[in-house]
Scaffold this motif. Structure first.
Motif, PDB file in Angstrom:
ATOM      1  N   VAL A  92       5.516  -7.108   2.717  1.00  0.00           N
ATOM      2  CA  VAL A  92       5.529  -6.496   4.047  1.00  0.00           C
ATOM      3  C   VAL A  92       5.517  -7.586   5.105  1.00  0.00           C
ATOM      4  CG1 VAL A  92       4.392  -4.874   5.609  1.00  0.00           C
ATOM      5  CG2 VAL A  92       4.264  -4.521   3.140  1.00  0.00           C
ATOM      6  N   GLY A  93       6.430  -7.474   6.068  1.00  0.00           N
ATOM      7  CA  GLY A  93       6.511  -8.468   7.122  1.00  0.00           C
ATOM      8  C   GLY A  93       6.792  -7.867   8.475  1.00  0.00           C
ATOM      9  N   PHE A  94       6.856  -8.705   9.490  1.00  0.00           N
ATOM     10  CA  PHE A  94       7.037  -8.394  10.909  1.00  0.00           C
ATOM     11  C   PHE A  94       5.676  -8.117  11.555  1.00  0.00           C
ATOM     12  CE2 PHE A  94      11.262  -8.496   9.780  1.00  0.00           C
ATOM     13  CZ  PHE A  94      12.182  -7.982  10.686  1.00  0.00           C
ATOM     14  N   GLY A  95       5.269  -8.998  12.426  1.00  0.00           N
ATOM     15  CA  GLY A  95       4.092  -8.777  13.251  1.00  0.00           C
ATOM     16  C   GLY A  95       2.772  -9.227  12.687  1.00  0.00           C
ATOM     17  N   ILE A  96       2.727  -9.675  11.449  1.00  0.00           N
ATOM     18  CA  ILE A  96       1.458 -10.062  10.829  1.00  0.00           C
ATOM     19  C   ILE A  96       1.042 -11.432  11.345  1.00  0.00           C
ATOM     20  CG2 ILE A  96       0.283 -10.556   8.658  1.00  0.00           C
ATOM     21  CD1 ILE A  96       2.299  -8.625   7.329  1.00  0.00           C
ATOM     22  N   SER A  97      -0.152 -11.502  11.930  1.00  0.00           N
ATOM     23  CA  SER A  97      -0.566 -12.761  12.556  1.00  0.00           C
ATOM     24  C   SER A  97      -2.055 -13.065  12.414  1.00  0.00           C
ATOM     25  CB  SER A  97      -0.208 -12.747  14.046  1.00  0.00           C
ATOM     26  OG  SER A  97      -0.877 -11.684  14.724  1.00  0.00           O
ATOM     27  N   ARG A  98      -2.819 -12.182  11.760  1.00  0.00           N
ATOM     28  CA  ARG A  98      -4.262 -12.361  11.673  1.00  0.00           C
ATOM     29  C   ARG A  98      -4.760 -11.987  10.278  1.00  0.00           C
ATOM     30  NH1 ARG A  98      -6.015  -8.987  17.139  1.00  0.00           N
ATOM     31  NH2 ARG A  98      -4.718 -10.157  18.624  1.00  0.00           N
ATOM     32  N   PRO A  99      -5.897 -12.551   9.857  1.00  0.00           N
ATOM     33  CA  PRO A  99      -6.466 -12.167   8.561  1.00  0.00           C
ATOM     34  C   PRO A  99      -6.695 -10.666   8.435  1.00  0.00           C
ATOM     35  CG  PRO A  99      -7.520 -14.154   9.353  1.00  0.00           C
ATOM     36  CD  PRO A  99      -6.660 -13.657  10.476  1.00  0.00           C
ATOM     37  N   GLY A 118      -1.724  -1.437  -0.140  1.00  0.00           N
ATOM     38  CA  GLY A 118      -1.008  -1.534  -1.405  1.00  0.00           C
ATOM     39  C   GLY A 118       0.096  -2.563  -1.465  1.00  0.00           C
ATOM     40  N   ALA A 119       0.308  -3.333  -0.398  1.00  0.00           N
ATOM     41  CA  ALA A 119       1.361  -4.340  -0.403  1.00  0.00           C
ATOM     42  C   ALA A 119       1.075  -5.418  -1.445  1.00  0.00           C
ATOM     43  CB  ALA A 119       1.497  -4.977   0.970  1.00  0.00           C
ATOM     44  N   ASP A 120       2.134  -5.891  -2.097  1.00  0.00           N
ATOM     45  CA  ASP A 120       2.002  -6.965  -3.070  1.00  0.00           C
ATOM     46  C   ASP A 120       2.073  -8.334  -2.412  1.00  0.00           C
ATOM     47  OD1 ASP A 120       2.072  -5.302  -5.556  1.00  0.00           O
ATOM     48  OD2 ASP A 120       4.043  -4.772  -4.750  1.00  0.00           O
ATOM     49  N   ALA A 121       2.570  -8.376  -1.182  1.00  0.00           N
ATOM     50  CA  ALA A 121       2.704  -9.642  -0.463  1.00  0.00           C
ATOM     51  C   ALA A 121       2.769  -9.365   1.023  1.00  0.00           C
ATOM     52  CB  ALA A 121       3.966 -10.386  -0.905  1.00  0.00           C
ATOM     53  N   ILE A 122       2.391 -10.360   1.808  1.00  0.00           N
ATOM     54  CA  ILE A 122       2.636 -10.303   3.247  1.00  0.00           C
ATOM     55  C   ILE A 122       3.559 -11.454   3.616  1.00  0.00           C
ATOM     56  CG2 ILE A 122       0.422  -9.206   3.764  1.00  0.00           C
ATOM     57  CD1 ILE A 122      -0.441 -12.001   4.933  1.00  0.00           C
ATOM     58  N   ILE A 123       4.359 -11.237   4.641  1.00  0.00           N
ATOM     59  CA  ILE A 123       5.319 -12.239   5.106  1.00  0.00           C
ATOM     60  C   ILE A 123       4.979 -12.572   6.544  1.00  0.00           C
ATOM     61  CG2 ILE A 123       7.760 -12.746   5.486  1.00  0.00           C
ATOM     62  CD1 ILE A 123       7.970 -10.138   3.380  1.00  0.00           C
ATOM     63  N   THR A 174       2.630   2.538   9.305  1.00  0.00           N
ATOM     64  CA  THR A 174       2.863   1.363   8.466  1.00  0.00           C
ATOM     65  C   THR A 174       2.236   1.561   7.096  1.00  0.00           C
ATOM     66  OG1 THR A 174       2.961  -0.127  10.374  1.00  0.00           O
ATOM     67  CG2 THR A 174       2.480  -1.123   8.232  1.00  0.00           C
ATOM     68  N   LYS A 175       1.008   2.069   7.077  1.00  0.00           N
ATOM     69  CA  LYS A 175       0.324   2.335   5.815  1.00  0.00           C
ATOM     70  C   LYS A 175       1.099   3.363   4.995  1.00  0.00           C
ATOM     71  CE  LYS A 175      -4.102   2.509   6.036  1.00  0.00           C
ATOM     72  NZ  LYS A 175      -5.505   2.968   6.297  1.00  0.00           N
ATOM     73  N   ASP A 176       1.598   4.401   5.654  1.00  0.00           N
ATOM     74  CA  ASP A 176       2.384   5.429   4.961  1.00  0.00           C
ATOM     75  C   ASP A 176       3.686   4.844   4.407  1.00  0.00           C
ATOM     76  OD1 ASP A 176       0.443   7.290   5.619  1.00  0.00           O
ATOM     77  OD2 ASP A 176       1.503   7.990   7.416  1.00  0.00           O
ATOM     78  N   ALA A 177       4.308   3.951   5.185  1.00  0.00           N
ATOM     79  CA  ALA A 177       5.556   3.333   4.747  1.00  0.00           C
ATOM     80  C   ALA A 177       5.338   2.472   3.507  1.00  0.00           C
ATOM     81  CB  ALA A 177       6.156   2.498   5.877  1.00  0.00           C
ATOM     82  N   ILE A 178       4.221   1.753   3.468  1.00  0.00           N
ATOM     83  CA  ILE A 178       3.911   0.934   2.301  1.00  0.00           C
ATOM     84  C   ILE A 178       3.728   1.818   1.068  1.00  0.00           C
ATOM     85  CG2 ILE A 178       2.197  -0.615   1.268  1.00  0.00           C
ATOM     86  CD1 ILE A 178       1.686  -1.698   4.112  1.00  0.00           C
ATOM     87  N   LYS A 179       3.037   2.927   1.238  1.00  0.00           N
ATOM     88  CA  LYS A 179       2.821   3.848   0.118  1.00  0.00           C
ATOM     89  C   LYS A 179       4.155   4.365  -0.414  1.00  0.00           C
ATOM     90  CE  LYS A 179       0.499   8.173  -1.121  1.00  0.00           C
ATOM     91  NZ  LYS A 179      -0.347   9.294  -0.627  1.00  0.00           N
ATOM     92  N   ARG A 180       5.064   4.757   0.487  1.00  0.00           N
ATOM     93  CA  ARG A 180       6.368   5.268   0.051  1.00  0.00           C
ATOM     94  C   ARG A 180       7.184   4.182  -0.639  1.00  0.00           C
ATOM     95  NH1 ARG A 180       6.276   7.515   5.207  1.00  0.00           N
ATOM     96  NH2 ARG A 180       7.827   6.008   5.918  1.00  0.00           N
ATOM     97  N   ALA A 181       7.124   2.974  -0.105  1.00  0.00           N
ATOM     98  CA  ALA A 181       7.877   1.867  -0.703  1.00  0.00           C
ATOM     99  C   ALA A 181       7.365   1.551  -2.101  1.00  0.00           C
ATOM    100  CB  ALA A 181       7.794   0.640   0.186  1.00  0.00           C
ATOM    101  N   LYS A 182       6.043   1.566  -2.261  1.00  0.00           N
ATOM    102  CA  LYS A 182       5.463   1.291  -3.568  1.00  0.00           C
ATOM    103  C   LYS A 182       5.845   2.374  -4.577  1.00  0.00           C
ATOM    104  CE  LYS A 182       2.761  -1.208  -4.908  1.00  0.00           C
ATOM    105  NZ  LYS A 182       2.975  -2.378  -5.819  1.00  0.00           N
ATOM    106  N   ARG A 232      -5.514  -8.109   5.438  1.00  0.00           N
ATOM    107  CA  ARG A 232      -6.377  -7.181   4.709  1.00  0.00           C
ATOM    108  C   ARG A 232      -5.859  -5.760   4.819  1.00  0.00           C
ATOM    109  NH1 ARG A 232     -10.495 -10.857   6.392  1.00  0.00           N
ATOM    110  NH2 ARG A 232     -10.691  -9.817   8.404  1.00  0.00           N
ATOM    111  N   PHE A 233      -5.358  -5.396   5.989  1.00  0.00           N
ATOM    112  CA  PHE A 233      -4.799  -4.052   6.194  1.00  0.00           C
ATOM    113  C   PHE A 233      -3.640  -3.817   5.231  1.00  0.00           C
ATOM    114  CE2 PHE A 233      -1.640  -1.272   8.088  1.00  0.00           C
ATOM    115  CZ  PHE A 233      -2.374  -0.191   8.559  1.00  0.00           C
ATOM    116  N   MET A 234      -2.718  -4.774   5.158  1.00  0.00           N
ATOM    117  CA  MET A 234      -1.538  -4.617   4.311  1.00  0.00           C
ATOM    118  C   MET A 234      -1.918  -4.590   2.837  1.00  0.00           C
ATOM    119  SD  MET A 234       0.749  -4.322   6.575  1.00  0.00           S
ATOM    120  CE  MET A 234       1.037  -4.735   8.307  1.00  0.00           C
ATOM    121  N   ALA A 235      -2.841  -5.476   2.441  1.00  0.00           N
ATOM    122  CA  ALA A 235      -3.279  -5.497   1.048  1.00  0.00           C
ATOM    123  C   ALA A 235      -3.992  -4.199   0.689  1.00  0.00           C
ATOM    124  CB  ALA A 235      -4.198  -6.690   0.807  1.00  0.00           C
ATOM    125  N   GLY A 236      -4.815  -3.711   1.603  1.00  0.00           N
ATOM    126  CA  GLY A 236      -5.517  -2.463   1.360  1.00  0.00           C
ATOM    127  C   GLY A 236      -4.603  -1.267   1.252  1.00  0.00           C
TER     128      GLY A 236
END
Length: 294
Positions: free
Chosen positions: A232-239, A249-254, A213-221, A243-247
């Motif tokens: 980034v979305g699907f499966g996000i349910s906890r703070p 490089g994601a600009d938003a979580i869904i 997932t982290k690698d996919a975010i890097k490629r997308a960015k 933090r993982f997604m923001a760290g």
């Protein structure tokens, strides 16, 4: 003549999806200046009932939601997991139609004039209703754009052209294994932001995420460059997920299924008390996610 020419130019600018008046773009620019990521929250129009939906949006926005996805119920939601499927079916059983969903959107828009509001649904609804007619109704209801999970970029020519004419964003989805070349193509067709699916499969809350997932975010960015944000979305349910997604490089979580789960689990005494408890829980949940994105 000069006045008419200027008016046409203003209309073209308003339809481009890139002006300062664009609610989605303005929101991302404001958050970037603050060093924050966007919190995008998904709700099903008409779930648990039509009256409650606008109140749910109010609670999420009060908790910190920056953008709202309003799901128009569809009978065959192929990208959605069991949580959203069940909520969508409940709304359909209660008689929620696309027209009724847009009536809910009008209420939300009246309460939140500057809130970016996206429709998330499936392309058959727009095709059946007719592109121009439905897009016009959506624009009149205060909708800023669309997320259509079943719309591939290769078949989206008419869709993107009509959306641009109406000044509405088209958010396309990419998966974790999408190639760099195709990511660039998806980014070039997207407006508002690009939606990266964080995991393989359908929507639904999960306990953790893998390195892919982290690698996919890097490629997308890298593919999006500075042209468009990546959500980034699907499966996000906890703070900690936020933090993982923001760290990464994601600009938003869904966040969707986790919100629907909370609505489904809402308990309490009488109906008014039950609703109040549900709304307080949703506000607190959104606040916990938003705090993790700052």
């Amino acid at each position: 003549m000069q006045g008419k020419k200027q008016q046409r130019q203003d209309n073209n600018n308003n339809n481009s999806g890139s002006t300062a008046a664009d609610r989605i773009g303005a929101t991302f620019r404001r958050l970037e200046q603050r060093g924050e990521r966007a919190l995008i929250c998904y709700v099903v129009a008409g779930y648990p009932d039509a009256e409650a939906t606008a109140g749910i949006v109010d609670a999420l926005v009060a908790g910190g939601a920056d953008i709202i996805e309003l799901g128009i119920p569809f009978s065959d939601p192929i990208a959605d997991g069991p949580t959203i499927q069940k909520a969508s079916q409940a709304a359909l059983d209660a008689g929620v139609t696309p027209e009724k969903a847009l009536q809910i959107a009008k209420i939300v828009r009246k309460r939140h004039p500057d809130l970016p509001l996206l429709v998330m649904t499936y392309s058959n609804i727009l095709v059946h209703a007719g592109w121009d007619g439905f897009l016009s109704k959506c624009r009149a209801a205060g909708i800023d754009g669309f997320i259509l999970p079943d719309m591939p970029v290769e078949e989206a020519g008419e869709y993107t052209a009509k959306a641009a004419e109406h000044g509405m964003a088209t958010v396309f989805l990419a998966s974790p294994n999408t190639s760099p070349e195709r990511l660039k193509e998806i980014a070039s067709h997207s407006s508002g932001f690009m939606y990266l699916v964080s995991v393989y499969g359908i929507t639904g809350a999960r306990s953790s995420f893998e390195d892919y997932t982290k690698d996919a975010i890097k490629r997308a960015k890298e593919a999006a460059g500075h042209k468009i944000p990546v959500g980034v979305g699907f499966g996000i349910s906890r703070p900690e997920h936020a933090r993982f997604m923001a760290g990464a490089g994601a600009d938003a979580i869904i966040v969707g299924s986790a919100i629907i789960d909370r609505i489904a689990r809402a308990g309490g005494g009488g109906r008014r008390q039950q609703t109040a408890m549900m709304l307080a829980d949703l506000k607190s949940f959104a606040a916990s996610l938003k705090k993790a994105l700052k």
